[in-house]
Every structure is written in structure tokens, then in C-alpha cells.
Motif scaffolding. Structure first.
Motif, PDB file in Angstrom:
ATOM      1  N   ASN A 163       0.794  -1.233   0.000  1.00  0.00           N
ATOM      2  CA  ASN A 163       0.000   0.000   0.000  1.00  0.00           C
ATOM      3  C   ASN A 163       0.822   1.277   0.000  1.00  0.00           C
ATOM      4  OD1 ASN A 163      -2.788  -1.017   0.094  1.00  0.00           O
ATOM      5  ND2 ASN A 163      -2.176  -1.897   2.055  1.00  0.00           N
ATOM      6  N   TYR A 164       2.003   1.246   0.652  1.00  0.00           N
ATOM      7  CA  TYR A 164       2.748   2.488   0.847  1.00  0.00           C
ATOM      8  C   TYR A 164       4.226   2.406   0.477  1.00  0.00           C
ATOM      9  CZ  TYR A 164      -1.409   3.339   3.684  1.00  0.00           C
ATOM     10  OH  TYR A 164      -2.703   3.471   4.116  1.00  0.00           O
ATOM     11  N   GLY A 165       4.726   1.225   0.182  1.00  0.00           N
ATOM     12  CA  GLY A 165       6.147   1.055  -0.061  1.00  0.00           C
ATOM     13  C   GLY A 165       6.515   1.033  -1.539  1.00  0.00           C
ATOM     14  N   LEU A 166       7.819   0.856  -1.768  1.00  0.00           N
ATOM     15  CA  LEU A 166       8.320   0.791  -3.142  1.00  0.00           C
ATOM     16  C   LEU A 166       8.382  -0.675  -3.566  1.00  0.00           C
ATOM     17  CD1 LEU A 166       9.348   2.346  -5.584  1.00  0.00           C
ATOM     18  CD2 LEU A 166      11.671   2.118  -4.672  1.00  0.00           C
ATOM     19  N   THR A 167       7.392  -1.079  -4.339  1.00  0.00           N
ATOM     20  CA  THR A 167       7.323  -2.438  -4.871  1.00  0.00           C
ATOM     21  C   THR A 167       8.061  -2.509  -6.211  1.00  0.00           C
ATOM     22  OG1 THR A 167       5.267  -1.953  -6.038  1.00  0.00           O
ATOM     23  CG2 THR A 167       5.074  -2.806  -3.782  1.00  0.00           C
ATOM     24  N   ILE A 168       8.252  -3.706  -6.688  1.00  0.00           N
ATOM     25  CA  ILE A 168       8.867  -3.897  -8.003  1.00  0.00           C
ATOM     26  C   ILE A 168       8.052  -3.201  -9.085  1.00  0.00           C
ATOM     27  CG2 ILE A 168       9.455  -5.598  -9.766  1.00  0.00           C
ATOM     28  CD1 ILE A 168      11.423  -5.626  -7.501  1.00  0.00           C
ATOM     29  N   PRO A 205      18.563   2.701   9.041  1.00  0.00           N
ATOM     30  CA  PRO A 205      18.546   1.308   8.616  1.00  0.00           C
ATOM     31  C   PRO A 205      17.327   0.975   7.756  1.00  0.00           C
ATOM     32  CG  PRO A 205      17.872   1.469  10.909  1.00  0.00           C
ATOM     33  CD  PRO A 205      18.350   2.832  10.510  1.00  0.00           C
ATOM     34  N   VAL A 206      17.536   0.112   6.780  1.00  0.00           N
ATOM     35  CA  VAL A 206      16.485  -0.291   5.855  1.00  0.00           C
ATOM     36  C   VAL A 206      15.749  -1.506   6.422  1.00  0.00           C
ATOM     37  CG1 VAL A 206      15.982  -1.117   3.536  1.00  0.00           C
ATOM     38  CG2 VAL A 206      17.828   0.542   3.897  1.00  0.00           C
ATOM     39  N   ASN A 207      14.437  -1.437   6.428  1.00  0.00           N
ATOM     40  CA  ASN A 207      13.627  -2.602   6.751  1.00  0.00           C
ATOM     41  C   ASN A 207      13.204  -3.239   5.435  1.00  0.00           C
ATOM     42  OD1 ASN A 207      13.605  -2.460   9.644  1.00  0.00           O
ATOM     43  ND2 ASN A 207      12.250  -0.698   9.476  1.00  0.00           N
ATOM     44  N   ARG A 208      14.002  -4.186   4.989  1.00  0.00           N
ATOM     45  CA  ARG A 208      13.749  -4.828   3.702  1.00  0.00           C
ATOM     46  C   ARG A 208      12.392  -5.528   3.710  1.00  0.00           C
ATOM     47  NH1 ARG A 208      18.723  -6.306   0.624  1.00  0.00           N
ATOM     48  NH2 ARG A 208      20.472  -5.148   1.533  1.00  0.00           N
ATOM     49  N   GLY A 209      11.670  -5.343   2.610  1.00  0.00           N
ATOM     50  CA  GLY A 209      10.361  -5.954   2.492  1.00  0.00           C
ATOM     51  C   GLY A 209       9.262  -5.190   3.201  1.00  0.00           C
ATOM     52  N   VAL A 210       9.585  -3.998   3.730  1.00  0.00           N
ATOM     53  CA  VAL A 210       8.579  -3.170   4.396  1.00  0.00           C
ATOM     54  C   VAL A 210       8.405  -1.877   3.593  1.00  0.00           C
ATOM     55  CG1 VAL A 210       7.841  -2.074   6.543  1.00  0.00           C
ATOM     56  CG2 VAL A 210       9.245  -4.146   6.603  1.00  0.00           C
ATOM     57  N   GLU A 211       9.345  -0.936   3.713  1.00  0.00           N
ATOM     58  CA  GLU A 211       9.247   0.289   2.918  1.00  0.00           C
ATOM     59  C   GLU A 211       9.803   0.112   1.507  1.00  0.00           C
ATOM     60  OE1 GLU A 211      10.883   0.130   5.793  1.00  0.00           O
ATOM     61  OE2 GLU A 211      12.971   0.797   5.570  1.00  0.00           O
ATOM     62  N   ILE A 212      10.557  -0.954   1.283  1.00  0.00           N
ATOM     63  CA  ILE A 212      11.132  -1.203  -0.033  1.00  0.00           C
ATOM     64  C   ILE A 212      11.302  -2.710  -0.234  1.00  0.00           C
ATOM     65  CG2 ILE A 212      13.457  -0.887   0.906  1.00  0.00           C
ATOM     66  CD1 ILE A 212      14.353   0.143  -1.849  1.00  0.00           C
ATOM     67  N   ASP A 213      10.987  -3.178  -1.431  1.00  0.00           N
ATOM     68  CA  ASP A 213      11.229  -4.575  -1.767  1.00  0.00           C
ATOM     69  C   ASP A 213      12.725  -4.856  -1.666  1.00  0.00           C
ATOM     70  OD1 ASP A 213      11.865  -6.884  -3.670  1.00  0.00           O
ATOM     71  OD2 ASP A 213       9.675  -6.921  -3.700  1.00  0.00           O
ATOM     72  N   THR A 214      13.080  -5.961  -1.036  1.00  0.00           N
ATOM     73  CA  THR A 214      14.498  -6.240  -0.787  1.00  0.00           C
ATOM     74  C   THR A 214      15.321  -6.291  -2.061  1.00  0.00           C
ATOM     75  OG1 THR A 214      16.016  -7.699   0.416  1.00  0.00           O
ATOM     76  CG2 THR A 214      14.225  -8.763  -0.832  1.00  0.00           C
TER      77      THR A 214
END
Length: 309
Positions: A230-235, A252-261
């Protein structure tokens, strides 16, 4: 420049001078400071990138680093932050780097101490050196700021990074947009909110933020996957970004939350370049506060750039 505690008090000229000096340092290095200097790093909150980049910056400048751990200091006996800082000033520290959970505490110390104070993050207030390294990264990409469309995405309300960057980017002539879920919007910032789907299509720079769980008073019920969708950067969203657009994140990056890993180190990501620029940005600030480093006029900077190119 006496202190570096907020982007609100910095003019366009002051910010650009620091950006350009940091850019030169990142490319050509720098000579150590003339004389003996001591830096006191007072970190009352956890930190990896900010603290370690300050330490590297200080040591590259030839400074002695006075480290500090609050859990084994006199703070545990009830000593105030002011008295702790005055102690370091009294024993010979030449500058204070402060990170603390209390908003505006760096400004208060700056008004009370005779040595420079650098704000390394104060609650939900500001994080000006993080903003500076972000600006350096943007400058290296576009060589100017005026007219660039920069979208800051995520937990705006609780982010000191968002606040410092929005202020500085606007001062430099960027068009600043914000995006995030309704509960995390900060209406004290005079910038328009847009959807994440619109953001990825207009942004020259997309600046992602992590969720500041430690500053929330209400527990959120969504899952990480739901937030990303809903709010993150998906592929899918990244594929709709302009060809020249870049991705930033203060980490720090929360992979898979705000951005797809899979996007953390993709071709348009500048996340680890930001970290590299953090050392040069902090060296530029320290040089300026200690009145060292030479002449950084636009003319001299352009001559250096011509020699580099």
C-alpha cells in the motif's frame, strides 16, 4: 558557522557551500586539521551509521575521539545532559556531537556552551548531518537542485530526517512532496501530500523512510507485506519511475517493508553511496565549525571540478 543543529537556520549559500565542500572531500580527500582537537560524541540513542561515520570523519581529520556510553556514565547517577556536556567542555573537548531522544535538546546546549554543537538527531526534531549527506548524493547525481522533484515517503510525522530534508531541499529550490499513510502525516510541514503511485511517476528523487516504531504510541495492525503493497516501493512501482530517477534511504532499511528487498541495491539505488558520503559530509561540517579547510568559493570549487574531470 558556530553550531550545526538545524537546517531551519541555514541559508541557501551556507548549505551549498557545505555540499560542495563535502563533494570535494569525497573525491579528493582532505588534510588533517592544524592543531590538536578533541571531539566528544554523546550518543544517548542507538546508532550505527551516524556514530561510526562521525568517528571516521574525526579520525581522518586527525582529531582525538572522546567516546561516551550513557549506560556506564554518570547519567545513570542522575547527571543532567547539560552537566555531562559541560564536563566534556571543561576537560578540553573542542566540539560536541549529540544524539538524544529529546527534541530541541541540541539547540538548548548550543545556547549554553562555548564550543560548537552538532545535532546528530534529536527525537522527532531534526537530523541535519543526515540531510547534508543526502544533499551531497543528490548533487553528485544532478549537479544542481533548483526545480528537482523530490518525494519523501513513509513515516513523515515521526521522522527527523524528513523534517531536515524537507526544509533544506525547499531552501535549495526543489519541489518537495510528501507521501505516507494518513496517521503519519505531519501537517506542520507546508508541502503537498500525494499518493505513492503518483510519487513514483513524478519523482526525480524518491527518498524512503523506515517506520519509526520506537516513537509510536499506537500499535499498528497491518503486516509488513500489507504496508509494502500500500505504501512502499514495490517492483511494480519502481518500474514506473522515470529512467533518471534515483532511490535514497537514510537507513537502517527494513527490507520488504518500505522497499522490496530486491531494490535495495538495484541500479537506481544510491543507499550505500549515501552512507559513503556521510563521512565527507560530517568532515565538511567539522572543518567549518573549527574554522579550517580553506576557501570554498564557487569559483574555486568549479576549478577543482574541472581538474577532477
Amino acid at each position: 558557522m558556530k553550531h550545526f543543529v538545524s537546517m531551519k537556520e541555514k541559508s541557501e549559500t551556507e548549505i551549498l557551500q557545505l555540499v560542495k565542500r563535502a563533494n570535494v572531500i569525497s573525491q579528493k580527500g582532505v588534510k588533517p586539521l592544524t592543531g590538536q582537537f578533541f571531539a566528544a560524541n554523546l550518543f544517548f540513542e542507538p546508532s550505527t551509521r551516524t556514530k561510526m561515520s562521525f568517528v571516521v570523519a574525526q579520525r581522518r581529520l586527525g582529531m582525538e575521539v572522546l567516546d561516551f556510553m550513557s549506560d556506564i556514565s554518570s547519567v545513570t547517577k542522575g547527571e543532567s545532559i547539560y552537566d555531562t556536556a559541560r564536563t566534556f567542555e571543561s576537560i578540553g573537548a573542542n566540539l560536541i556531537v549529540l544524539r538524544h531522544q529529546q527534541e530541541n535538546i541540541a539547540n538548548q546546549l548550543a545556547e549554553s556552551l562555548s564550543i560548537p554543537v552538532i545535532n546528530a538527531g534529536d527525537g522527532t526534531g531534526e537530523h541535519p548531518t543526515q540531510s547534508l549527506l543526502d544533499l551531497v548524493t543528490i548533487y553528485q547525481e544532478f549537479r544542481q537542485f533548483n526545480g528537482l522533484k523530490v518525494v519523501i515517503a513513509g513515516d513523515i510525522k515521526h521522522s527527523r530526517v524528513a523534517r531536515s530534508n524537507a526544509i533544506a531541499l525547499s531552501t535549495l529550490g526543489c519541489q518537495v512532496y510528501l507521501t505516507g499513510m494518513n496517521d503519519w502525516q505531519d501537517n506542520t510541514l507546508p508541502f503537498p501530500y500525494i499518493s505513492m503511485d503518483d510519487a513514483v511517476e513524478i519523482a526525480d528523487v524518491l527518498m524512503l523512510l523506515r517506520i519509526q516504531h520506537e516513537r509510536h504510541h499506537v500499535h499498528q495492525t497491518f503486516t509488513e507485506a500489507e504496508y509494502l503493497e500500500n505504501y512502499g516501493l514495490t517492483i511494480d512501482r519502481e518500474a514506473r519511475m522515470q529512467a533518471h530517477a534515483v532511490i535514497l534511504h537514510p537507513a537502517p532499511v527494513n527490507r520488504g517493508v518500505e522497499i522490496d528487498t530486491r531494490l535495495v541495491e538495484c541500479e537506481r539505488s544510491r543507499i550505500f553511496k549515501q552512507m559513503k558520503n556521510g563521512v565527507a559530509a560530517r568532515m565538511a561540517v567539522i572543518e567549518s565549525l573549527l574554522n579550517q579547510g580553506g576557501n570554498y568559493s564557487e569559483e574555486n570549487f568549479n576549478k577543482r571540478q574541472a581538474n577532477i574531470g
